[in-house]
Design an enzyme around this catalytic site. Structure first.
Site, PDB file in Angstrom:
ATOM      1  N   GLU A 124       0.835  -1.201   0.000  1.00 26.32           N
ATOM      2  CA  GLU A 124       0.000   0.000   0.000  1.00 26.32           C
ATOM      3  C   GLU A 124       0.876   1.260   0.000  1.00 26.32           C
ATOM      4  O   GLU A 124       1.872   1.317   0.712  1.00 26.32           O
ATOM      5  CB  GLU A 124      -0.879  -0.016   1.251  1.00 26.32           C
ATOM      6  CG  GLU A 124      -1.784   1.184   1.422  1.00 26.32           C
ATOM      7  CD  GLU A 124      -2.584   1.122   2.721  1.00 26.32           C
ATOM      8  OE1 GLU A 124      -3.586   1.833   2.822  1.00 26.32           O
ATOM      9  OE2 GLU A 124      -2.203   0.345   3.632  1.00 26.32           O
ATOM     10  N   LYS A 172      -9.421   3.108  -2.169  1.00 26.86           N
ATOM     11  CA  LYS A 172      -9.688   2.486  -0.869  1.00 26.86           C
ATOM     12  C   LYS A 172     -11.028   2.952  -0.316  1.00 26.86           C
ATOM     13  O   LYS A 172     -11.275   4.153  -0.155  1.00 26.86           O
ATOM     14  CB  LYS A 172      -8.553   2.828   0.094  1.00 26.86           C
ATOM     15  CG  LYS A 172      -8.596   2.084   1.424  1.00 26.86           C
ATOM     16  CD  LYS A 172      -7.349   2.425   2.239  1.00 26.86           C
ATOM     17  CE  LYS A 172      -7.291   1.670   3.554  1.00 26.86           C
ATOM     18  NZ  LYS A 172      -6.065   2.007   4.310  1.00 26.86           N
ATOM     19  N   CYS A 193      -5.636  -2.922   2.577  1.00 23.64           N
ATOM     20  CA  CYS A 193      -5.359  -2.858   4.015  1.00 23.64           C
ATOM     21  C   CYS A 193      -6.609  -2.951   4.891  1.00 23.64           C
ATOM     22  O   CYS A 193      -7.193  -4.018   5.032  1.00 23.64           O
ATOM     23  CB  CYS A 193      -4.543  -1.589   4.314  1.00 23.64           C
ATOM     24  SG  CYS A 193      -3.606  -1.685   5.872  1.00 23.64           S
TER      25      CYS A 193
END
Length: 263
Positions: free
Chosen positions: A45, A111, A145
């Site tokens: 990430e 995200k 994540c």
């Protein structure tokens, strides 16, 4: 699809705000992996910058150039590459992962879930759509994540046909057992492969443990990274996935009329 895919997670200590150093590490790893016959590589990430919040808007301006260079490198090496970078658009910053298939961008994912505990939502805007990208290696679902803690996202990706779940991350200590358990759970419950690339080393006050993982639809850990820079690799056998899904027919036995739309 009855074939095996040689996949890898690229794990390294991201130098906060140092694009040149991070780029060199990532591209060097991709070259080594291509030499080994790897076809799919997942980067961590925010691999080019880390979470350098003070300079993130400035650093994000370099992302289009980095993406273009990565496209050229992926084309030259014959790789499918997934990894997230800071992206600037209309005055907002996003954490955006791209799926690059031997030079061509097959999809972008911003995200969805921002980690408010660490103030991520104060600096970044959230995405508003999921991604399952059709590539030369099959259908890749993408998450980043903290998304890992939201199982409904992964079920949606599976229902949309994802065969391999690619997850770039910066997941720190002391939550390494959550990392391992949740990744195995996502693989098992959705009967899909998972390739998860974490970073390692210390950034500011955070200590990242590495432990990048490649996991089978059975939940077996096929390869695992240690605490230092590394590139764990494994063969992902599509026949194994098909066989498992035929024996335990979770998708056929679902009851969406009861729980398909949750509040």
């Amino acid at each position: 699809m009855n074939r095996q895919i040689h996949a890898a997670a690229v794990q390294f200590n991201i130098a906060l705000g140092d694009i040149a150093r991070n780029r060199a590490k990532a591209f060097s790893a991709l070259q080594r992996l291509a030499d080994e016959g790897v076809e799919l590589a997942v980067l961590p990430e925010m691999w080019s910058t880390g979470y350098d919040y003070r300079r993130l808007a400035e650093l994000a301006l370099e992302t289009p150039r980095i993406v273009e260079d990565l496209q050229k490198e992926a084309a030259r090496l014959g790789l499918v590459v997934v990894g997230s970078l800071p992206e600037s658009e209309n005055g907002k910053l996003y954490n955006t992962a791209r799926v690059i298939d031997r030079g061509e961008i097959r999809g972008s994912y911003r995200k969805l879930h921002l980690f408010s505990t660490m103030g991520e939502d104060r600096f970044l805007a959230a995405g508003d759509r999921t991604l399952v990208a059709s590539t030369s290696l099959g259908r890749l679902g993408v998450a980043i994540c903290y998304d890992l803690r939201f199982p409904e996202l992964f079920r949606k990706l599976a229902l949309e046909g994802a065969e391999i779940l690619c997850l770039p991350a910066e997941w720190p200590k002391p939550r390494q057992e959550h990392w391992r358990t949740l990744l195995r759970a996502r693989a098992i419950e959705n009967q899909q492969f998972v390739v998860a690339a974490n970073c390692c080393g210390i950034q500011g006050k955070l200590d990242f443990f590495g432990m990048s993982l490649l996991i089978s639809p059975w939940g077996e850990v096929l390869a695992e990274g240690g605490a230092e820079d590394c590139t764990p690799t494994a063969l992902l056998d599509y026949e194994q996935m098909t066989s498992f899904r035929s024996k335990i027919r979770c998708f056929e036995d679902r009851r969406p009329e009861i729980y398909g739309t949750l509040p």
